[in-house]
Scaffold this motif. Structure first.
Motif, PDB file in Angstrom:
ATOM      1  N   MET A   1     -16.221   3.064   1.276  1.00 37.51           N
ATOM      2  CA  MET A   1     -15.986   1.683   1.619  1.00 37.51           C
ATOM      3  C   MET A   1     -17.169   1.183   2.440  1.00 37.51           C
ATOM      4  SD  MET A   1     -12.650  -0.015   3.478  1.00 37.51           S
ATOM      5  CE  MET A   1     -11.571   0.666   2.257  1.00 37.51           C
ATOM      6  N   LEU A   2     -17.630   0.002   2.113  1.00 42.48           N
ATOM      7  CA  LEU A   2     -18.757  -0.590   2.823  1.00 42.48           C
ATOM      8  C   LEU A   2     -18.323  -1.150   4.171  1.00 42.48           C
ATOM      9  CD1 LEU A   2     -20.316  -2.581  -0.143  1.00 42.48           C
ATOM     10  CD2 LEU A   2     -21.140  -0.429   0.809  1.00 42.48           C
ATOM     11  N   PRO A   3     -19.244  -1.204   5.133  1.00 42.93           N
ATOM     12  CA  PRO A   3     -18.890  -1.747   6.448  1.00 42.93           C
ATOM     13  C   PRO A   3     -18.332  -3.173   6.371  1.00 42.93           C
ATOM     14  CG  PRO A   3     -21.010  -0.650   6.564  1.00 42.93           C
ATOM     15  CD  PRO A   3     -20.614  -0.683   5.116  1.00 42.93           C
ATOM     16  N   GLU A   4     -18.866  -3.973   5.445  1.00 46.06           N
ATOM     17  CA  GLU A   4     -18.374  -5.349   5.294  1.00 46.06           C
ATOM     18  C   GLU A   4     -16.919  -5.363   4.833  1.00 46.06           C
ATOM     19  OE1 GLU A   4     -21.157  -4.230   3.572  1.00 46.06           O
ATOM     20  OE2 GLU A   4     -22.641  -4.992   4.981  1.00 46.06           O
ATOM     21  N   TRP A  29       2.589  -3.245   6.235  1.00 49.37           N
ATOM     22  CA  TRP A  29       2.216  -2.957   4.843  1.00 49.37           C
ATOM     23  C   TRP A  29       2.792  -3.998   3.902  1.00 49.37           C
ATOM     24  CZ3 TRP A  29      -1.796  -0.522   3.499  1.00 49.37           C
ATOM     25  CH2 TRP A  29      -2.243   0.589   4.196  1.00 49.37           C
ATOM     26  N   LYS A  30       4.016  -4.435   4.166  1.00 47.19           N
ATOM     27  CA  LYS A  30       4.645  -5.466   3.327  1.00 47.19           C
ATOM     28  C   LYS A  30       3.827  -6.754   3.381  1.00 47.19           C
ATOM     29  CE  LYS A  30       8.903  -8.071   2.749  1.00 47.19           C
ATOM     30  NZ  LYS A  30      10.208  -8.377   3.308  1.00 47.19           N
ATOM     31  N   ARG A  31       3.433  -7.161   4.562  1.00 43.32           N
ATOM     32  CA  ARG A  31       2.621  -8.380   4.722  1.00 43.32           C
ATOM     33  C   ARG A  31       1.255  -8.231   4.051  1.00 43.32           C
ATOM     34  NH1 ARG A  31       5.422 -12.875   6.882  1.00 43.32           N
ATOM     35  NH2 ARG A  31       6.983 -12.034   8.266  1.00 43.32           N
ATOM     36  N   ILE A  32       0.658  -7.049   4.164  1.00 46.31           N
ATOM     37  CA  ILE A  32      -0.642  -6.812   3.528  1.00 46.31           C
ATOM     38  C   ILE A  32      -0.524  -6.998   2.019  1.00 46.31           C
ATOM     39  CG2 ILE A  32      -2.314  -4.992   2.957  1.00 46.31           C
ATOM     40  CD1 ILE A  32      -1.887  -3.977   5.864  1.00 46.31           C
ATOM     41  N   LYS A  33       0.541  -6.465   1.433  1.00 46.80           N
ATOM     42  CA  LYS A  33       0.752  -6.602   0.003  1.00 46.80           C
ATOM     43  C   LYS A  33       0.984  -8.059  -0.375  1.00 46.80           C
ATOM     44  CE  LYS A  33       2.636  -1.976  -0.583  1.00 46.80           C
ATOM     45  NZ  LYS A  33       3.847  -1.195  -0.834  1.00 46.80           N
ATOM     46  N   GLU A  34       1.699  -8.803   0.472  1.00 51.09           N
ATOM     47  CA  GLU A  34       1.986 -10.199   0.200  1.00 51.09           C
ATOM     48  C   GLU A  34       0.728 -11.046   0.142  1.00 51.09           C
ATOM     49  OE1 GLU A  34       4.741 -11.435   3.215  1.00 51.09           O
ATOM     50  OE2 GLU A  34       6.441 -10.421   2.262  1.00 51.09           O
ATOM     51  N   VAL A  35      -0.255 -10.745   0.997  1.00 51.00           N
ATOM     52  CA  VAL A  35      -1.485 -11.531   1.006  1.00 51.00           C
ATOM     53  C   VAL A  35      -2.504 -11.029  -0.013  1.00 51.00           C
ATOM     54  CG1 VAL A  35      -1.222 -12.266   3.397  1.00 51.00           C
ATOM     55  CG2 VAL A  35      -2.589 -10.250   2.904  1.00 51.00           C
ATOM     56  N   GLY A  36      -2.162  -9.934  -0.686  1.00 54.39           N
ATOM     57  CA  GLY A  36      -3.030  -9.430  -1.748  1.00 54.39           C
ATOM     58  C   GLY A  36      -4.269  -8.719  -1.254  1.00 54.39           C
ATOM     59  N   LEU A  37      -4.181  -8.126  -0.095  1.00 50.79           N
ATOM     60  CA  LEU A  37      -5.309  -7.383   0.454  1.00 50.79           C
ATOM     61  C   LEU A  37      -5.458  -6.083  -0.310  1.00 50.79           C
ATOM     62  CD1 LEU A  37      -7.464  -7.379   2.657  1.00 50.79           C
ATOM     63  CD2 LEU A  37      -5.823  -6.295   4.160  1.00 50.79           C
ATOM     64  N   GLY A  38      -6.495  -5.957  -1.101  1.00 50.75           N
ATOM     65  CA  GLY A  38      -6.671  -4.783  -1.941  1.00 50.75           C
ATOM     66  C   GLY A  38      -7.535  -3.720  -1.299  1.00 50.75           C
ATOM     67  N   GLY A  39      -7.599  -2.589  -1.953  1.00 44.98           N
ATOM     68  CA  GLY A  39      -8.465  -1.520  -1.489  1.00 44.98           C
ATOM     69  C   GLY A  39      -7.819  -0.551  -0.519  1.00 44.98           C
ATOM     70  N   LEU A  40      -6.555  -0.764  -0.210  1.00 41.97           N
ATOM     71  CA  LEU A  40      -5.867   0.128   0.715  1.00 41.97           C
ATOM     72  C   LEU A  40      -4.810   0.937  -0.021  1.00 41.97           C
ATOM     73  CD1 LEU A  40      -5.289  -2.350   3.669  1.00 41.97           C
ATOM     74  CD2 LEU A  40      -7.103  -0.678   3.442  1.00 41.97           C
TER      75      LEU A  40
END
Length: 42
Positions: A1-4, A29-40
């Motif tokens: 994963m890049l620093p950015e 984790w539920k909120r992260i999935k809701e906002v579509g934060l990928g890569g995790l």
């Protein structure tokens, strides 16, 4: 994963907790999935 990418993910999680906290890990984790934060994965 890049620093950015790490910085972007960190800021997104911080904002979720700031806006909706306090949260449990499961709620975060539920909120992260809701906002579509990928890569995790965990």
């Amino acid at each position: 994963m890049l620093p950015e990418q790490t910085e972007t993910i960190t800021r997104a999680i911080f904002n979720i907790v700031k806006e909706h906290g306090p949260l449990t890990v499961a709620e975060t984790w539920k909120r992260i999935k809701e906002v579509g934060l990928g890569g995790l994965t965990g």
